[in-house]
Scaffold this motif. Structure first.
Motif, PDB file in Angstrom:
ATOM      1  N   UNK A   1      -0.894  25.067 -45.602  1.00  0.00           N
ATOM      2  CA  UNK A   1      -1.417  26.314 -45.031  1.00  0.00           C
ATOM      3  C   UNK A   1      -0.595  27.542 -45.403  1.00  0.00           C
ATOM      4  N   UNK A   2       0.729  27.454 -45.262  1.00  0.00           N
ATOM      5  CA  UNK A   2       1.554  28.635 -45.529  1.00  0.00           C
ATOM      6  C   UNK A   2       3.032  28.270 -45.529  1.00  0.00           C
ATOM      7  N   UNK A   3       3.834  29.138 -46.188  1.00  0.00           N
ATOM      8  CA  UNK A   3       5.289  28.973 -46.150  1.00  0.00           C
ATOM      9  C   UNK A   3       5.884  29.555 -44.878  1.00  0.00           C
ATOM     10  N   UNK A   4       5.186  30.515 -44.286  1.00  0.00           N
ATOM     11  CA  UNK A   4       5.702  31.114 -43.056  1.00  0.00           C
ATOM     12  C   UNK A   4       6.596  32.303 -43.328  1.00  0.00           C
TER      13      UNK A   4
ATOM     14  N   UNK B   1       6.444  37.660 -43.181  1.00  0.00           N
ATOM     15  CA  UNK B   1       5.212  38.109 -43.842  1.00  0.00           C
ATOM     16  C   UNK B   1       4.624  36.935 -44.630  1.00  0.00           C
ATOM     17  N   UNK B   2       3.995  35.971 -43.946  1.00  0.00           N
ATOM     18  CA  UNK B   2       3.541  34.745 -44.616  1.00  0.00           C
ATOM     19  C   UNK B   2       2.531  34.979 -45.727  1.00  0.00           C
ATOM     20  N   UNK B   3       1.692  36.015 -45.607  1.00  0.00           N
ATOM     21  CA  UNK B   3       0.689  36.268 -46.635  1.00  0.00           C
ATOM     22  C   UNK B   3       1.338  36.624 -47.965  1.00  0.00           C
ATOM     23  N   UNK B   4       2.503  37.274 -47.917  1.00  0.00           N
ATOM     24  CA  UNK B   4       3.181  37.662 -49.150  1.00  0.00           C
ATOM     25  C   UNK B   4       3.738  36.455 -49.902  1.00  0.00           C
TER      26      UNK B   4
ATOM     27  N   UNK C   1       6.560  28.272 -39.902  1.00  0.00           N
ATOM     28  CA  UNK C   1       6.440  29.202 -38.779  1.00  0.00           C
ATOM     29  C   UNK C   1       6.406  30.637 -39.285  1.00  0.00           C
ATOM     30  N   UNK C   2       5.603  31.469 -38.648  1.00  0.00           N
ATOM     31  CA  UNK C   2       5.508  32.873 -39.039  1.00  0.00           C
ATOM     32  C   UNK C   2       5.972  33.765 -37.904  1.00  0.00           C
ATOM     33  N   UNK C   3       6.251  35.025 -38.244  1.00  0.00           N
ATOM     34  CA  UNK C   3       6.685  35.986 -37.235  1.00  0.00           C
ATOM     35  C   UNK C   3       8.124  36.416 -37.433  1.00  0.00           C
ATOM     36  N   UNK C   4       8.566  37.408 -36.645  1.00  0.00           N
ATOM     37  CA  UNK C   4       9.908  37.992 -36.844  1.00  0.00           C
ATOM     38  C   UNK C   4      11.047  37.006 -36.596  1.00  0.00           C
ATOM     39  N   UNK C   5      10.840  35.986 -35.767  1.00  0.00           N
ATOM     40  CA  UNK C   5      11.906  35.027 -35.463  1.00  0.00           C
ATOM     41  C   UNK C   5      11.631  33.650 -36.073  1.00  0.00           C
ATOM     42  N   UNK C   6      10.856  33.632 -37.146  1.00  0.00           N
ATOM     43  CA  UNK C   6      10.431  32.365 -37.739  1.00  0.00           C
ATOM     44  C   UNK C   6      11.624  31.529 -38.189  1.00  0.00           C
TER      45      UNK C   6
END
Length: 285
Positions: A254-257, A260-263, A224-229
């Motif tokens: 896809x991502x770690x979440x 800041x998932x891109x980082x 999950x991404x976002x401030x409350x992930x």
């Protein structure tokens, strides 16, 4: 174009939805719809029920958007309704059929439909909704309960490719009974006679020599991404990767979440996992 790693185009003939499970709690589309409403974007001016939806996220069909794929000249991999669920109860059956007609009329494109409402999709299939060969159908799976309740409906639908999106992954998921739902015809009770480490076959019918094809075609996993992930345990990801690798099912991480998932990137144990179903056109980003 889109920033979603496992597709290269989004198409939204429907917008808006309602939260129905834990995976919806921090819905990116709901937050985006609120921003788009504030910006005055026409497609996001209908509000949803604040208990389950939000500003700009009321379910809305957009007939004018149906013609968009007809204008694309080059083949594309298309995620249908990144901002909605096509099988939401408030999407008219006739409109679902209209969307399917566009998909059928554009065989040069491959379409990915993802839903948390596979029961309605199954009921429509039972009422002779024909699934075009260039349509992939997936269900969202955030935990074991979601897997056990949604995947059986997916497996009853005659889609050319059936896949899972385990994002946000909120707990461990064992897919074995869903990858191999049919027991051995010899009556021993095993589901995977070709994998003695997980199912010991004792029926004496020679089923150990029989390869069993998995009942799912692709698995996507992401945090999950976002401030409350909510945090995702790396072992949950590794276990799903291993289940897919053992079964011959393409696995896409896809991502770690996180905030800041891109980082954080997409590497899992030093490797980018970007496997796709065999029939998939190349993704170019």
């Amino acid at each position: 174009m889109t920033g979603i790693e496992w597709t290269n185009q989004t198409w939204n003939p429907v917008t808006g939805c309602d939260r129905i499970s834990a995976g919806c709690d921090h819905c990116y589309a709901l937050a985006m719809a609120k921003r788009l409403k504030a910006m005055g974007v026409d497609k996001y001016q209908r509000d949803g029920d604040l208990r389950t939806s939000g500003p700009g996220f009321g379910v809305t069909m957009h007939p004018a958007a149906l013609g968009i794929p007809l204008r694309w000249r080059t083949p594309r991999l298309v995620f249908v309704n990144s901002m909605a669920d096509l099988f939401h109860a408030r999407v008219d059956e006739d409109f679902v059929r209209d969307v399917f007609d566009v998909i059928r009329a554009t065989p040069q494109h491959t379409y990915q439909v993802l839903t948390k409402r596979p029961l309605r999709a199954r009921r429509m299939a039972d009422k002779h909704l024909e699934f075009p060969p260039n349509l992939w159908l997936g269900v969202s799976v955030e935990d074991q309960d979601a897997a056990d309740s949604r995947i059986p409906h997916l497996q009853a639908i005659p889609a050319a490719v059936r896949f899972l999106s385990c994002e946000p992954l909120l707990g461990p998921v064992d897919l074995d009974a869903h990858l191999f739902p049919d027991e051995c015809a010899g009556g021993c009770g095993c589901r995977r006679p070709d994998d003695p480490d997980r199912h010991e076959c004792g029926c004496g019918a020679g089923c150990a020599d029989r390869r069993v094809a998995p009942a799912l075609d692709w698995v996507i996993v992401g945090g999950e991404s976002g401030p409350d992930a909510r945090a995702m345990n790396p072992d949950w990801v590794r276990d799903l990767r291993d289940q897919c690798s053992d079964s011959g099912v393409p696995f896409f991480f896809k991502q770690w979440g996180g905030r800041h998932p891109k980082q954080l990137g997409r590497e899992l144990d030093g490797r980018i996992w970007g496997q796709m179903p065999q029939s998939c056109p190349a993704i170019s980003k």
